[in-house]
Write an enzyme that holds these catalytic residues in place. Structure first.
Site, mmCIF file in Angstrom:
data_model
loop_
_atom_site.group_PDB
_atom_site.id
_atom_site.type_symbol
_atom_site.label_atom_id
_atom_site.label_comp_id
_atom_site.label_asym_id
_atom_site.label_seq_id
_atom_site.Cartn_x
_atom_site.Cartn_y
_atom_site.Cartn_z
ATOM 1 C CG ASP A 5 -5.327 -7.175 2.215
ATOM 2 O OD1 ASP A 5 -6.455 -7.328 1.701
ATOM 3 O OD2 ASP A 5 -4.599 -6.197 1.970
ATOM 4 N N GLY A 56 -5.804 -4.200 -7.850
ATOM 5 C CA GLY A 56 -6.965 -3.364 -7.548
ATOM 6 C C GLY A 56 -6.550 -2.013 -6.985
ATOM 7 C CB SER A 98 -0.879 0.027 1.256
ATOM 8 O OG SER A 98 -1.824 -1.000 1.209
ATOM 9 N NE ARG A 146 -10.487 -7.040 -6.429
ATOM 10 C CZ ARG A 146 -9.470 -6.633 -5.673
ATOM 11 N NH1 ARG A 146 -8.237 -6.721 -6.120
ATOM 12 N NH2 ARG A 146 -9.700 -6.133 -4.483
ATOM 13 C CD GLN A 165 -8.148 -1.244 -3.217
ATOM 14 O OE1 GLN A 165 -9.156 -1.429 -3.903
ATOM 15 N NE2 GLN A 165 -7.152 -2.119 -3.173
ATOM 16 C CB SER A 190 -13.082 0.625 0.608
ATOM 17 O OG SER A 190 -12.112 0.642 -0.427
#
Ligand code: S3P
Length: 449
Positions: free
Chosen positions: A332, A102, A30, A130, A181, A179
């Site tokens: 994760d 992703g 990340s 996804r 992301q 999330s």
């Protein structure tokens, strides 16, 4: 460069004697993505040490190059990035291949959304399944336009063409799912958007974007609202100053030797330089609650992130029920936690895991199938999994696991093989190169078979 184009690499993992030694896991995935993106948007040269050189991060590097940044890896393993400045991204000449990543896709869509460019994103078979509406919806409100393959339940899937809006409109957006992301995509879009872009997160998620944006000089206000939600406001149009970034080891990669040492009898492993940011450290707490013997030594701050070395010794684990609010801090790590639970004494109950169904694979169902195949009793729930542990006895093993192009599934069952009576074969280990290229070498170095 994508593993999806190469032939599958099956590999078997067999019952092992004690794992011993000292390892260093690769850089945080990340943080590596964010370091490349923000360096590419700063004016001048940034230096990145400890960058994860996995396929996912290399996809981000290639995309930032295609949009004008100069990115070089020195002989000293240090990366140097000459940024184009916020607002300075160039139109890429061809589609951006995101491979399996992703994080690259969603964060880069955020960047493109507020630049006067058009970019097409493509990905491998896993990434193309996804859901992307979670980012295209808020970025669309900011003015970006998307053309994509229509999909199930009104969702949107790669390939997607993004036409950025310049100027984009600042929004205030409450995250409908936990999330990082989605949060990061909106904040990154906010960099080149006049005014204040706000993201409200009812459940805190990893905060690497906020830490690094502030480190690069963006103005960010973070507060808590009356409901206890985190409110993150970014002032655009930001000017980023080049930085020297040191990327800590990835706790999501450290999770594999951590669980391996906990379940293989007689093991003692030291894992150096592991990021222990509280928004990522859930697994350490859960394993300790299960009875794991984990000691944190030399806790320190490296490049704005908390880091420690971990000493992990084999221990008898007991079953656990995790609280739903720990999920984002270890989202994760559930596949490898399920392996720990399979070896524990008693039953474990994991709920609140609906987000696991939209990762690199449907991690609830793929893990449930694989665990059953190696003799573990499980019950699949809509939002989680119940795992009946072996009480420390060897698992049956003796199966080939379909990893479904998911690196963390492949690595989790590799570790399961080390405590199984008959070998566990992974149908394809090549996706491991997305996040942990030296995984099997590391395991062999610790004495695994
Ligand atoms: C990531 C956020 C998480 C995580 C992924 C990396 C990030 O995804 O699963 O591996 O770098 O922001 P979500 O934001 O979809 O939960």
């Amino acid at each position: 460069m994508s593993h999806s184009s190469s032939a599958p690499t099956p590999m078997s993992f067999t019952k092992s004697g004690p794992l011993t030694g000292r390892v260093r896991v690769p850089g945080d995935k990340s943080i590596s993505h964010r370091a490349l993106m923000l360096s590419a948007l700063a004016v001048g040269e940034s230096v990145i040490e400890g960058l994860l050189e996995g396929e996912d991060v290399l996809a981000t590097a290639a995309a930032m190059r295609a949009m004008g940044a100069r990115i070089e890896r020195g002989a000293d393993d240090v990366w140097r990035v000459h940024g184009v400045g916020v607002g300075g991204l160039l139109q890429p000449e061809s589609a951006l291949d995101m491979g399996n990543s992703g994080t690259s896709t969603r964060l880069l869509m955020g960047l493109v959304a507020s630049h006067a460019i058009t970019a097409t994103f493509t990905g491998d078979a896993s990434l193309s399944k996804r859901p992307m509406a979670r980012v295209t919806d808020p970025l669309g409100t900011m003015g970006a336009q998307f053309s994509c393959s229509p999909g199930e339940k009104g969702n949107q899937y790669l390939p997607i063409m993004v036409r950025g809006a310049c100027p984009a409109l600042p929004i205030s957006y409450r995250l409908p799912m936990a999330s990082a992301q989605v949060k990061s995509a909106i904040l990154l879009a906010g960099l080149n958007t006049p005014g204040i872009t706000t993201v409200i997160e009812p459940v805190p998620t990893r905060d690497h974007s906020e830490r690094m944006l502030a480190g690069f000089g963006a103005r960010l206000d973070i507060s808590t609202d009356a409901d206890g939600a985190r409110v993150i406001s970014l002032h655009g149009e930001a000017e980023l100053k080049p930085q020297h970034v040191i990327v800590p080891g990835d706790p999501s990669s450290a999770a594999f030797p951590m669980v391996a040492a906990s379940i293989v009898p007689g093991s003692e492993v030291r894992i150096d330089n592991v990021g222990i940011n509280p928004t990522r450290a859930g697994l350490i707490h859960v394993l300790k609650d299960m009875g794991a013997d984990i000691t944190l030594v030399d806790e320190r701050i490296v490049g704005g992130e908390p880091v420690a070395d971990l000493i992990v010794r084999h221990a008898t684990l007991k079953g656990i029920e995790t609280a739903p609010d720990v999920v984002p801090s270890m989202v994760d790590e559930f596949p490898i936690l399920f392996i720990a639970a399979a070896c524990a004494d008693g039953t474990s109950i994991f709920r609140g895991l609906e987000e696991l169904r939209v990762k690199e694979s449907d991690r609830i169902s793929v893990m449930a199938k694989g665990l059953e195949a190696i003799g573990v009793r499980v019950e699949e729930l809509e939002d989680g999994l119940i795992v009946h542990g072996s009480g420390g006895a060897a698992l049956d093993g003796g199966a080939t696991i379909a990893a479904e192009l998911d690196h963390r599934i492949a690595m989790s069952f590799a570790i399961a093989g080390l405590v199984s009576a008959a070998p566990v074969t992974i149908d394809d280990m090549s996706p491991v190169a997305t996040s942990f290229p030296v995984f099997t070498a590391m395991l062999e170095g610790l004495g695994a078979r």
